[in-house]
Design a protein around this motif. Sequence first.
Motif, PDB file in Angstrom:
ATOM      1  N   GLN A 396      38.666  -7.052  35.880  1.00  0.00           N
ATOM      2  CA  GLN A 396      37.840  -7.472  34.754  1.00  0.00           C
ATOM      3  C   GLN A 396      38.109  -6.606  33.521  1.00  0.00           C
ATOM      4  O   GLN A 396      38.154  -7.100  32.391  1.00  0.00           O
ATOM      5  N   ARG A 397      38.285  -5.300  33.752  1.00  0.00           N
ATOM      6  CA  ARG A 397      38.657  -4.424  32.630  1.00  0.00           C
ATOM      7  C   ARG A 397      40.000  -4.862  32.060  1.00  0.00           C
ATOM      8  O   ARG A 397      40.196  -4.879  30.836  1.00  0.00           O
ATOM      9  N   ALA A 398      40.946  -5.190  32.949  1.00  0.00           N
ATOM     10  CA  ALA A 398      42.256  -5.643  32.489  1.00  0.00           C
ATOM     11  C   ALA A 398      42.133  -6.884  31.611  1.00  0.00           C
ATOM     12  O   ALA A 398      42.757  -6.964  30.538  1.00  0.00           O
ATOM     13  N   LEU A 399      41.315  -7.856  32.033  1.00  0.00           N
ATOM     14  CA  LEU A 399      41.114  -9.064  31.229  1.00  0.00           C
ATOM     15  C   LEU A 399      40.549  -8.717  29.851  1.00  0.00           C
ATOM     16  O   LEU A 399      40.959  -9.285  28.834  1.00  0.00           O
ATOM     17  N   LYS A 400      39.614  -7.787  29.835  1.00  0.00           N
ATOM     18  CA  LYS A 400      39.009  -7.363  28.571  1.00  0.00           C
ATOM     19  C   LYS A 400      40.073  -6.776  27.642  1.00  0.00           C
ATOM     20  O   LYS A 400      40.141  -7.101  26.451  1.00  0.00           O
ATOM     21  N   PHE A 401      40.923  -5.922  28.204  1.00  0.00           N
ATOM     22  CA  PHE A 401      41.964  -5.307  27.389  1.00  0.00           C
ATOM     23  C   PHE A 401      42.980  -6.340  26.908  1.00  0.00           C
ATOM     24  O   PHE A 401      43.413  -6.302  25.754  1.00  0.00           O
ATOM     25  N   TYR A 402      43.358  -7.262  27.780  1.00  0.00           N
ATOM     26  CA  TYR A 402      44.306  -8.293  27.359  1.00  0.00           C
ATOM     27  C   TYR A 402      43.718  -9.145  26.236  1.00  0.00           C
ATOM     28  O   TYR A 402      44.424  -9.521  25.295  1.00  0.00           O
ATOM     29  N   ALA A 403      42.424  -9.437  26.316  1.00  0.00           N
ATOM     30  CA  ALA A 403      41.767 -10.221  25.265  1.00  0.00           C
ATOM     31  C   ALA A 403      41.783  -9.484  23.928  1.00  0.00           C
ATOM     32  O   ALA A 403      41.791 -10.112  22.864  1.00  0.00           O
ATOM     33  N   MET A 404      41.823  -8.154  23.983  1.00  0.00           N
ATOM     34  CA  MET A 404      41.878  -7.324  22.768  1.00  0.00           C
ATOM     35  C   MET A 404      43.320  -7.010  22.369  1.00  0.00           C
ATOM     36  O   MET A 404      43.551  -6.220  21.453  1.00  0.00           O
ATOM     37  N   ASN A 405      44.282  -7.609  23.072  1.00  0.00           N
ATOM     38  CA  ASN A 405      45.707  -7.376  22.840  1.00  0.00           C
ATOM     39  C   ASN A 405      46.110  -5.931  23.108  1.00  0.00           C
ATOM     40  O   ASN A 405      47.071  -5.419  22.526  1.00  0.00           O
ATOM     41  N   LEU A 406      45.394  -5.271  24.010  1.00  0.00           N
ATOM     42  CA  LEU A 406      45.762  -3.928  24.460  1.00  0.00           C
ATOM     43  C   LEU A 406      46.511  -4.078  25.787  1.00  0.00           C
ATOM     44  O   LEU A 406      45.978  -3.808  26.858  1.00  0.00           O
TER      45      LEU A 406
END
Length: 638
Positions: A396-406
């Motif tokens: 879930q953290r990974a999805l959050k970061f991908y959504a922020m283009n991190l």
Amino acid sequence: MVAVLSPYTNAEAAKPSKTFVNDDDRFMALRDAAMHDDAAQADEYAAALAQYTIPSYVDYYRLKTRLRTASADEFKNFLSKYEGSAIADRLRNDWLLLLGQRGEWDTFDVQYPQFVVADDTQVKCYALLSKATKQQKVATEARALLTAPRDYGAGCYSLVTYLSASGQFSDNDLWAQMRIAAENGAQPLAQRLARLLEIGDKRITQVFEKPALMLKKAPESDKVAHELYILALGRQAKADPQDAADTLSRFSAKFSESERAQAWAQIALQAALKLQPEALGYWQRTEGATLSLEGYQWRVRTALREGDWKLVKSAIAAMPASLKSDPAWVYWLARALMTEGKTEEAQVMFASIGDQLQFYGQLALEERGQKIGVPLTIKPVTAEELAPIQANPGLQRALKFYAMNLRFEGTREWNWELRKMSERQHIAAAEFARQNELLDRMVNTSDRTKGELDFSQRYPTPFNDSMYKTTQALGLDMAWVYGLIRQESRFVMKAKSNVGASGLMQIMPATARYVAKKIGLGNFLPEQVNDVDTNIALGTNYLNMVLTDLGGSQALASAAYNAGPGRPRAWRASLTRPVEGAIFAETIPFSETRGYVKNVLSNATYYAALFEKKPQSLKARLGVVVPKGMSATDSDLP
């Protein structure tokens, strides 16, 4: 007019105040402050993120700005609070570097076994240094580790210095490191080593910057002069191997037999990297020389290009075990055995890598009389299997970061969670990535499995309608185009490389403008390169152009797509005879392009098996690469 004094300093007045739309914006500002070691700003932003959804990273970025002043308790408290997380392991990496620099070995020795990723060469050097300070013998491990100067840093410099001072490294070890430094253009490393050998900086500067000047006269008679002369021969060979070879031949009698072998090895590597046929003769004079990892491999590659199977066999046999077990050299050693009629022994070697789903595994399978097909479809992922994956906090953290283009942080979190999973869970995680349109994560995650194989995850076909229409219109092999996209972008639509290539097919801006003009794409704007249909149209048309220019060879055209068309033309022109495509691919002098071509054509073979629903031949796809002006005959084929 009377000037009004501002209550702020000029610096404060010039610094614009930041405004944030939401906490994600504030988090990005915190991250930026941490990257610039701005503790005051980091504290301000972190204080406003007390309720942020990813508190571990807020705390990490806050602590990162003052790593050197933080107490041991602060590190321990963070590690305790976030134990078992990816970011805790990242902080442990940071702390281990500090502990190594400070020589705080008691704490280092407690923390190092808990470092899970353990991929930092400097930390590994400090770990060996810690052992060495306790009178443990680490020279053998150090020699195996110290092969890539770009990864050294302070930790590895300190290790070499200590091993030299304590007698674990001899002068011969230091000269071996010096040759690695010269081979890689690592002048700062060479200068550090020179101080240990009590050699002045000026002599090293001359070796690196003006080797031809040193080589105008015969070497002096002492060991240091001979070693420096050998280094200068290698440096001169980067510019002109023939000149270096002529110089060595002229003064050959001045050197011992072992020194001559070492000198020829320096020249041979540079000639090999330039794909000069003379390199074969140089390599044949290197018996007994200590080679770098690149040297061992290029001796074999030269022998392959020139068809010297006897040298292929002996050169692989002389490799260190770490290289000899690589599938590439297992395959080529087996091929060398086949030329000697040792079929049974060769087949055992082919069988040892034939189950590997990559370039050399595929070629080995064909040597065993089989074609390359698609495994049976596995049982689909169930809702029950998917549920814990969907609820996984790290993913879930990974999805959050991908959504922020991190993407860096997202991939760190994603891969960390995969470490804990079974193969079946990998398949479920790949399905979770598919559902969230993270096709690169789907491919990379599914690629990790060995027993459970899902080729719909490994080799996806998004935008199939657009791809089919475009490739059909051009008469282009769609399997090859998908194979190239899988390697280029892993289907990340907004992917952008560090050199500016964009989109699915990673097109450079100048290439996009050139192709758009060629195909009559009116009013083309640079931002259109990320439109899927436009990107596919530009990429496939360019691929078709280089394929036509390079005589229909997918191996050459794939190399051209990665390295520009001029380079594969030159590589082909350097051939003295037709060679099978696998040899051409293995002897590409750019490591990135070499891996690229192998991966693209391996991918394409699997895609063709999926599309045509029948087994395929990678060897047929690779074909034969023929020097311009020559023609291949049946006798040229393996």
